[in-house]
Scaffold this motif. Sequence first.
Motif, PDB file in Angstrom:
ATOM      1  N   GLN A   1      -3.808  27.972 -51.459  1.00  9.83           N
ATOM      2  CA  GLN A   1      -4.754  28.235 -50.376  1.00  9.83           C
ATOM      3  C   GLN A   1      -4.666  29.683 -49.926  1.00  9.83           C
ATOM      4  O   GLN A   1      -3.588  30.253 -49.869  1.00  9.83           O
ATOM      5  N   VAL A   2      -5.815  30.242 -49.641  1.00 14.05           N
ATOM      6  CA  VAL A   2      -5.892  31.617 -49.147  1.00 14.05           C
ATOM      7  C   VAL A   2      -6.691  31.592 -47.854  1.00 14.05           C
ATOM      8  O   VAL A   2      -7.762  30.997 -47.796  1.00 14.05           O
ATOM      9  N   GLN A   3      -6.171  32.232 -46.834  1.00 14.81           N
ATOM     10  CA  GLN A   3      -6.910  32.393 -45.582  1.00 14.81           C
ATOM     11  C   GLN A   3      -7.292  33.854 -45.428  1.00 14.81           C
ATOM     12  O   GLN A   3      -6.470  34.745 -45.672  1.00 14.81           O
ATOM     13  N   LEU A   4      -8.532  34.079 -45.024  1.00 20.36           N
ATOM     14  CA  LEU A   4      -9.074  35.431 -44.922  1.00 20.36           C
ATOM     15  C   LEU A   4      -9.540  35.685 -43.492  1.00 20.36           C
ATOM     16  O   LEU A   4     -10.235  34.845 -42.909  1.00 20.36           O
ATOM     17  N   VAL A   5      -9.194  36.849 -42.965  1.00 18.35           N
ATOM     18  CA  VAL A   5      -9.611  37.213 -41.613  1.00 18.35           C
ATOM     19  C   VAL A   5     -10.205  38.612 -41.644  1.00 18.35           C
ATOM     20  O   VAL A   5      -9.510  39.591 -41.959  1.00 18.35           O
ATOM     21  N   GLU A   6     -11.502  38.690 -41.329  1.00 20.11           N
ATOM     22  CA  GLU A   6     -12.187  39.981 -41.305  1.00 20.11           C
ATOM     23  C   GLU A   6     -12.088  40.614 -39.920  1.00 20.11           C
ATOM     24  O   GLU A   6     -11.976  39.916 -38.906  1.00 20.11           O
ATOM     25  N   SER A   7     -12.181  41.936 -39.902  1.00 22.73           N
ATOM     26  CA  SER A   7     -12.233  42.681 -38.651  1.00 22.73           C
ATOM     27  C   SER A   7     -12.920  44.015 -38.907  1.00 22.73           C
ATOM     28  O   SER A   7     -13.122  44.404 -40.067  1.00 22.73           O
ATOM     29  N   GLY A   8     -13.268  44.688 -37.814  1.00 20.44           N
ATOM     30  CA  GLY A   8     -13.820  46.024 -37.938  1.00 20.44           C
ATOM     31  C   GLY A   8     -15.312  46.144 -37.719  1.00 20.44           C
ATOM     32  O   GLY A   8     -15.856  47.251 -37.734  1.00 20.44           O
ATOM     33  N   GLY A   9     -15.982  45.024 -37.524  1.00 24.12           N
ATOM     34  CA  GLY A   9     -17.413  45.091 -37.274  1.00 24.12           C
ATOM     35  C   GLY A   9     -17.724  45.673 -35.908  1.00 24.12           C
ATOM     36  O   GLY A   9     -16.821  45.891 -35.086  1.00 24.12           O
ATOM     37  N   GLY A  10     -19.008  45.918 -35.660  1.00 27.10           N
ATOM     38  CA  GLY A  10     -19.412  46.455 -34.365  1.00 27.10           C
ATOM     39  C   GLY A  10     -20.813  46.989 -34.399  1.00 27.10           C
ATOM     40  O   GLY A  10     -21.571  46.753 -35.350  1.00 27.10           O
ATOM     41  N   LEU A  11     -21.144  47.727 -33.346  1.00 27.25           N
ATOM     42  CA  LEU A  11     -22.458  48.341 -33.204  1.00 27.25           C
ATOM     43  C   LEU A  11     -22.342  49.826 -33.493  1.00 27.25           C
ATOM     44  O   LEU A  11     -21.469  50.512 -32.940  1.00 27.25           O
ATOM     45  N   VAL A  12     -23.208  50.326 -34.346  1.00 26.60           N
ATOM     46  CA  VAL A  12     -23.170  51.739 -34.720  1.00 26.60           C
ATOM     47  C   VAL A  12     -24.606  52.232 -34.891  1.00 26.60           C
ATOM     48  O   VAL A  12     -25.508  51.457 -35.234  1.00 26.60           O
ATOM     49  N   GLN A  13     -24.806  53.504 -34.649  1.00 25.26           N
ATOM     50  CA  GLN A  13     -26.128  54.096 -34.854  1.00 25.26           C
ATOM     51  C   GLN A  13     -26.367  54.366 -36.337  1.00 25.26           C
ATOM     52  O   GLN A  13     -25.410  54.562 -37.108  1.00 25.26           O
ATOM     53  N   ALA A  14     -27.612  54.398 -36.705  1.00 22.23           N
ATOM     54  CA  ALA A  14     -27.968  54.729 -38.084  1.00 22.23           C
ATOM     55  C   ALA A  14     -27.363  56.078 -38.464  1.00 22.23           C
ATOM     56  O   ALA A  14     -27.361  57.019 -37.670  1.00 22.23           O
ATOM     57  N   GLY A  15     -26.826  56.126 -39.669  1.00 19.65           N
ATOM     58  CA  GLY A  15     -26.157  57.330 -40.140  1.00 19.65           C
ATOM     59  C   GLY A  15     -24.659  57.329 -39.887  1.00 19.65           C
ATOM     60  O   GLY A  15     -23.941  58.180 -40.419  1.00 19.65           O
ATOM     61  N   GLY A  16     -24.194  56.388 -39.080  1.00 20.99           N
ATOM     62  CA  GLY A  16     -22.788  56.312 -38.749  1.00 20.99           C
ATOM     63  C   GLY A  16     -21.972  55.572 -39.795  1.00 20.99           C
ATOM     64  O   GLY A  16     -22.484  55.190 -40.856  1.00 20.99           O
ATOM     65  N   SER A  17     -20.695  55.351 -39.456  1.00 21.62           N
ATOM     66  CA  SER A  17     -19.758  54.731 -40.384  1.00 21.62           C
ATOM     67  C   SER A  17     -18.956  53.631 -39.697  1.00 21.62           C
ATOM     68  O   SER A  17     -18.733  53.673 -38.484  1.00 21.62           O
ATOM     69  N   LEU A  18     -18.531  52.681 -40.494  1.00 19.82           N
ATOM     70  CA  LEU A  18     -17.601  51.644 -40.069  1.00 19.82           C
ATOM     71  C   LEU A  18     -16.685  51.313 -41.232  1.00 19.82           C
ATOM     72  O   LEU A  18     -17.092  51.459 -42.395  1.00 19.82           O
ATOM     73  N   ARG A  19     -15.479  50.834 -40.921  1.00 19.98           N
ATOM     74  CA  ARG A  19     -14.606  50.328 -41.960  1.00 19.98           C
ATOM     75  C   ARG A  19     -14.225  48.894 -41.631  1.00 19.98           C
ATOM     76  O   ARG A  19     -13.630  48.632 -40.579  1.00 19.98           O
ATOM     77  N   LEU A  20     -14.562  48.013 -42.527  1.00 24.50           N
ATOM     78  CA  LEU A  20     -14.196  46.606 -42.388  1.00 24.50           C
ATOM     79  C   LEU A  20     -12.880  46.346 -43.103  1.00 24.50           C
ATOM     80  O   LEU A  20     -12.592  46.964 -44.132  1.00 24.50           O
ATOM     81  N   SER A  21     -12.114  45.421 -42.543  1.00 20.79           N
ATOM     82  CA  SER A  21     -10.864  44.996 -43.162  1.00 20.79           C
ATOM     83  C   SER A  21     -10.884  43.484 -43.352  1.00 20.79           C
ATOM     84  O   SER A  21     -11.483  42.760 -42.554  1.00 20.79           O
ATOM     85  N   CYS A  22     -10.212  43.036 -44.389  1.00 23.09           N
ATOM     86  CA  CYS A  22     -10.056  41.604 -44.645  1.00 23.09           C
ATOM     87  C   CYS A  22      -8.592  41.373 -44.996  1.00 23.09           C
ATOM     88  O   CYS A  22      -8.136  41.799 -46.058  1.00 23.09           O
ATOM     89  N   ALA A  23      -7.891  40.721 -44.089  1.00 20.14           N
ATOM     90  CA  ALA A  23      -6.485  40.417 -44.302  1.00 20.14           C
ATOM     91  C   ALA A  23      -6.349  39.026 -44.892  1.00 20.14           C
ATOM     92  O   ALA A  23      -6.947  38.067 -44.400  1.00 20.14           O
ATOM     93  N   ALA A  24      -5.571  38.933 -45.958  1.00 14.53           N
ATOM     94  CA  ALA A  24      -5.418  37.664 -46.668  1.00 14.53           C
ATOM     95  C   ALA A  24      -3.999  37.138 -46.558  1.00 14.53           C
ATOM     96  O   ALA A  24      -3.040  37.923 -46.555  1.00 14.53           O
ATOM     97  N   SER A  25      -3.890  35.839 -46.474  1.00 18.79           N
ATOM     98  CA  SER A  25      -2.574  35.210 -46.508  1.00 18.79           C
ATOM     99  C   SER A  25      -2.239  34.873 -47.950  1.00 18.79           C
ATOM    100  O   SER A  25      -3.078  34.917 -48.831  1.00 18.79           O
ATOM    101  N   GLY A  26      -0.994  34.534 -48.185  1.00 19.55           N
ATOM    102  CA  GLY A  26      -0.612  34.077 -49.510  1.00 19.55           C
ATOM    103  C   GLY A  26       0.078  35.147 -50.332  1.00 19.55           C
ATOM    104  O   GLY A  26      -0.117  36.339 -50.114  1.00 19.55           O
ATOM    105  N   ARG A  27       0.851  34.697 -51.295  1.00 18.52           N
ATOM    106  CA  ARG A  27       1.661  35.609 -52.099  1.00 18.52           C
ATOM    107  C   ARG A  27       0.944  36.131 -53.325  1.00 18.52           C
ATOM    108  O   ARG A  27       1.443  37.015 -53.992  1.00 18.52           O
TER     109      ARG A  27
END
Length: 123
Positions: A1-27
């Motif tokens: 089993q793998v559990q995934l948790v995303e983060s980093g979303g939000g509101l940004v103006q056109a032309g801007g930047s964001l970085r999303l992360s996805c942390a996973a459990s498991g070996r």
Amino acid sequence: QVQLVESGGGLVQAGGSLRLSCAASGRTFSSYNMAWFRQAPGKEREFVAVIGWNGSAYYADSVKGRFTISRDNAKNTVYLQMNRLKPEDTAVYYCNAGGSLFNSGTYYRGDYWGQGTQVTVSS
């Protein structure tokens, strides 16, 4: 089993930047192909980018040259750097793990999904 948790979303103006992360459990994270999908209101979920266990990366044409997918196996995390964002990038972004990736860049989604993170790009 793998559990995934995303983060980093939000509101940004056109032309801007964001970085999303996805942390996973498991070996066994380092052995998984990892991908990002997105779903806009009223639309089907669509492929954005995938990174293979060996680091090979492929992108949807709509994001090529603007988005970069990467992974840090020591942190069990996959990232999506999004630059030059457009209003049409607005969607819930989902992390996916465990799918099949072919040399052509075709990716068949795996069984594991995160809960999603909202990205809103204003014009």
